[in-house]
Design a protein around this motif. Structure first.
Motif, PDB file in Angstrom:
ATOM      1  N   TYR A 199      22.455  42.427 -33.706  1.00  0.00           N
ATOM      2  CA  TYR A 199      23.473  43.334 -33.795  1.00  0.00           C
ATOM      3  C   TYR A 199      23.458  42.016 -35.179  1.00  0.00           C
ATOM      4  N   SER A 200      23.659  42.947 -36.544  1.00  0.00           N
ATOM      5  CA  SER A 200      23.988  41.900 -37.993  1.00  0.00           C
ATOM      6  C   SER A 200      25.621  40.386 -37.345  1.00  0.00           C
ATOM      7  N   SER A 201      26.168  41.010 -37.156  1.00  0.00           N
ATOM      8  CA  SER A 201      27.230  40.309 -36.097  1.00  0.00           C
ATOM      9  C   SER A 201      27.047  39.004 -35.688  1.00  0.00           C
ATOM     10  N   ARG A 202      25.746  39.118 -34.613  1.00  0.00           N
ATOM     11  CA  ARG A 202      25.300  38.340 -33.810  1.00  0.00           C
ATOM     12  C   ARG A 202      24.436  37.219 -34.689  1.00  0.00           C
ATOM     13  N   ILE A 203      23.649  38.063 -35.230  1.00  0.00           N
ATOM     14  CA  ILE A 203      23.167  36.693 -36.409  1.00  0.00           C
ATOM     15  C   ILE A 203      24.121  36.089 -37.096  1.00  0.00           C
ATOM     16  N   LYS A 204      24.787  36.760 -37.453  1.00  0.00           N
ATOM     17  CA  LYS A 204      25.359  35.635 -38.281  1.00  0.00           C
ATOM     18  C   LYS A 204      26.036  34.408 -37.801  1.00  0.00           C
ATOM     19  N   GLU A 205      26.782  35.220 -36.853  1.00  0.00           N
ATOM     20  CA  GLU A 205      27.822  34.064 -35.793  1.00  0.00           C
ATOM     21  C   GLU A 205      26.338  32.525 -34.705  1.00  0.00           C
ATOM     22  N   VAL A 206      25.518  33.477 -34.929  1.00  0.00           N
ATOM     23  CA  VAL A 206      24.401  32.588 -34.166  1.00  0.00           C
ATOM     24  C   VAL A 206      23.684  31.135 -34.925  1.00  0.00           C
ATOM     25  N   VAL A 207      23.142  32.397 -36.496  1.00  0.00           N
ATOM     26  CA  VAL A 207      22.854  30.792 -37.122  1.00  0.00           C
ATOM     27  C   VAL A 207      24.339  29.966 -37.810  1.00  0.00           C
ATOM     28  N   ARG A 208      25.876  30.381 -38.229  1.00  0.00           N
ATOM     29  CA  ARG A 208      26.837  29.812 -38.047  1.00  0.00           C
ATOM     30  C   ARG A 208      26.977  28.364 -37.732  1.00  0.00           C
ATOM     31  N   LEU A 209      26.294  28.982 -35.863  1.00  0.00           N
ATOM     32  CA  LEU A 209      26.350  28.145 -34.692  1.00  0.00           C
ATOM     33  C   LEU A 209      25.368  26.536 -35.079  1.00  0.00           C
ATOM     34  N   GLY A 210      24.353  27.884 -35.898  1.00  0.00           N
ATOM     35  CA  GLY A 210      22.583  26.280 -35.773  1.00  0.00           C
ATOM     36  C   GLY A 210      21.904  26.823 -35.238  1.00  0.00           C
ATOM     37  N   GLY A 211      21.979  28.187 -34.438  1.00  0.00           N
ATOM     38  CA  GLY A 211      21.194  28.843 -33.568  1.00  0.00           C
ATOM     39  C   GLY A 211      19.633  29.229 -34.717  1.00  0.00           C
ATOM     40  N   ASP A 212      18.540  29.401 -34.198  1.00  0.00           N
ATOM     41  CA  ASP A 212      17.037  29.800 -34.389  1.00  0.00           C
ATOM     42  C   ASP A 212      16.976  31.080 -34.360  1.00  0.00           C
ATOM     43  N   ILE A 213      16.948  32.134 -35.445  1.00  0.00           N
ATOM     44  CA  ILE A 213      17.343  33.880 -35.322  1.00  0.00           C
ATOM     45  C   ILE A 213      15.502  34.096 -36.077  1.00  0.00           C
ATOM     46  N   SER A 214      14.757  32.877 -36.197  1.00  0.00           N
ATOM     47  CA  SER A 214      13.362  33.450 -36.957  1.00  0.00           C
ATOM     48  C   SER A 214      12.975  34.301 -36.418  1.00  0.00           C
ATOM     49  N   GLY A 215      12.108  35.490 -36.718  1.00  0.00           N
ATOM     50  CA  GLY A 215      11.786  36.356 -35.919  1.00  0.00           C
ATOM     51  C   GLY A 215      12.672  37.902 -36.348  1.00  0.00           C
ATOM     52  N   LEU A 216      14.016  37.560 -36.482  1.00  0.00           N
ATOM     53  CA  LEU A 216      15.086  38.808 -35.860  1.00  0.00           C
ATOM     54  C   LEU A 216      15.725  39.167 -37.909  1.00  0.00           C
TER      55      LEU A 216
ATOM     56  N   GLY B  89      24.797  52.196 -44.211  1.00  0.00           N
ATOM     57  CA  GLY B  89      25.244  51.076 -43.011  1.00  0.00           C
ATOM     58  C   GLY B  89      25.190  50.167 -44.016  1.00  0.00           C
ATOM     59  N   SER B  90      26.289  48.919 -43.143  1.00  0.00           N
ATOM     60  CA  SER B  90      26.801  47.989 -44.289  1.00  0.00           C
ATOM     61  C   SER B  90      25.656  46.891 -44.411  1.00  0.00           C
ATOM     62  N   PHE B  91      24.301  47.358 -43.934  1.00  0.00           N
ATOM     63  CA  PHE B  91      23.369  45.810 -43.284  1.00  0.00           C
ATOM     64  C   PHE B  91      24.458  44.399 -44.245  1.00  0.00           C
ATOM     65  N   ASP B  92      24.640  43.624 -43.239  1.00  0.00           N
ATOM     66  CA  ASP B  92      25.559  42.549 -43.673  1.00  0.00           C
ATOM     67  C   ASP B  92      25.323  41.275 -42.765  1.00  0.00           C
ATOM     68  N   PRO B  93      24.299  41.299 -42.701  1.00  0.00           N
ATOM     69  CA  PRO B  93      23.019  41.034 -43.875  1.00  0.00           C
ATOM     70  C   PRO B  93      21.688  42.074 -43.113  1.00  0.00           C
ATOM     71  N   VAL B  94      20.722  43.117 -43.817  1.00  0.00           N
ATOM     72  CA  VAL B  94      19.681  43.315 -43.056  1.00  0.00           C
ATOM     73  C   VAL B  94      18.687  42.424 -42.511  1.00  0.00           C
ATOM     74  N   HIS B  95      18.598  42.924 -41.059  1.00  0.00           N
ATOM     75  CA  HIS B  95      17.808  42.395 -40.062  1.00  0.00           C
ATOM     76  C   HIS B  95      16.945  43.478 -39.776  1.00  0.00           C
ATOM     77  N   ASN B  96      16.082  42.760 -38.774  1.00  0.00           N
ATOM     78  CA  ASN B  96      14.383  42.749 -38.755  1.00  0.00           C
ATOM     79  C   ASN B  96      14.343  44.626 -37.917  1.00  0.00           C
ATOM     80  N   GLY B  97      15.792  44.641 -37.632  1.00  0.00           N
ATOM     81  CA  GLY B  97      16.161  45.930 -36.701  1.00  0.00           C
ATOM     82  C   GLY B  97      16.465  46.854 -37.957  1.00  0.00           C
ATOM     83  N   HIS B  98      17.058  46.741 -38.597  1.00  0.00           N
ATOM     84  CA  HIS B  98      17.074  47.726 -39.317  1.00  0.00           C
ATOM     85  C   HIS B  98      15.524  47.926 -40.341  1.00  0.00           C
ATOM     86  N   ILE B  99      14.544  46.518 -40.962  1.00  0.00           N
ATOM     87  CA  ILE B  99      13.719  46.663 -41.442  1.00  0.00           C
ATOM     88  C   ILE B  99      12.630  47.450 -40.520  1.00  0.00           C
TER      89      ILE B  99
END
Ligand code: ADP
Length: 158
Positions: free
Chosen positions: A127-144, A8-18
């Protein structure tokens, strides 16, 4: 028991992959996590960074290793002596893509088989893409994502 590669691309790895890796590590003797060196999409983390983040996140699993790869996935499986290619499935959308890709891989090499594991319910929207977008916009992704990945993402977007 047997061996598998999980590409996979794992850009970045997230808890769904783990989650998939943890569950699959109980099914296989040896599991190779293969980070695609040059995915056909924009990436945020270099190959070295993606490997390091993955390694830190799975350090408690003794039968799992992280490598980089380029080229065809069936060749990767052959290289590591793996009988199976492992993939993860989220909602319905993944199915068509994974099915077509599995057929292509089997067309390239009939000796290798493709196994898909279903996402756990709590990660099916991750999704890695969604994770990146949410962090870029300042959202909280702890747990994911693992804590090291969250830190690395915040640093990238600071
Ligand atoms: P993505 O950017 O969509 O996370 P990857 O190429 O890194 O894509 O995904 C590698 C594999 O992991 C694919 O088989 C993908 O379907 C699977 N996967 C990605 N996210 C999840 C998830 N949340 N749950 C289960 N499998 C997943």
């Amino acid at each position: 028991m047997s061996d598998a590669v999980y590409p996979g691309s794992f850009d970045p790895v997230h808890n769904g992959h783990i989650d998939i890796v943890q569950r699959a590590s109980k099914l296989f003797d040896h599991l190779v996590l293969a980070v695609y060196d040059s995915p056909n999409k924009d990436i945020l983390f270099s190959t070295e960074e993606r490997i390091e983040l993955f390694n830190e996140a799975i350090s408690d699993l003794p039968n799992v290793e992280v490598v980089s790869f380029a080229g065809l996935v069936p060749n990767l499986a052959k290289k590591y002596g793996a009988e199976f290619i492992l993939r993860g499935l989220r909602a319905g959308f993944d199915f068509e893509l994974e099915f077509e890709m599995a057929l292509m891989w089997r067309n390239l090499d009939q000796d290798v088989d493709v196994l898909c594991m279903m996402s756990s319910l709590q990660y099916k929207f991750v999704y890695s893409s969604r994770i990146k977008e949410v962090v870029r916009l300042g959202g909280d992704i702890s747990g994911l994502v693992p804590a090291n990945v969250y830190e690395a993402l915040k640093e990238k977007f600071s």
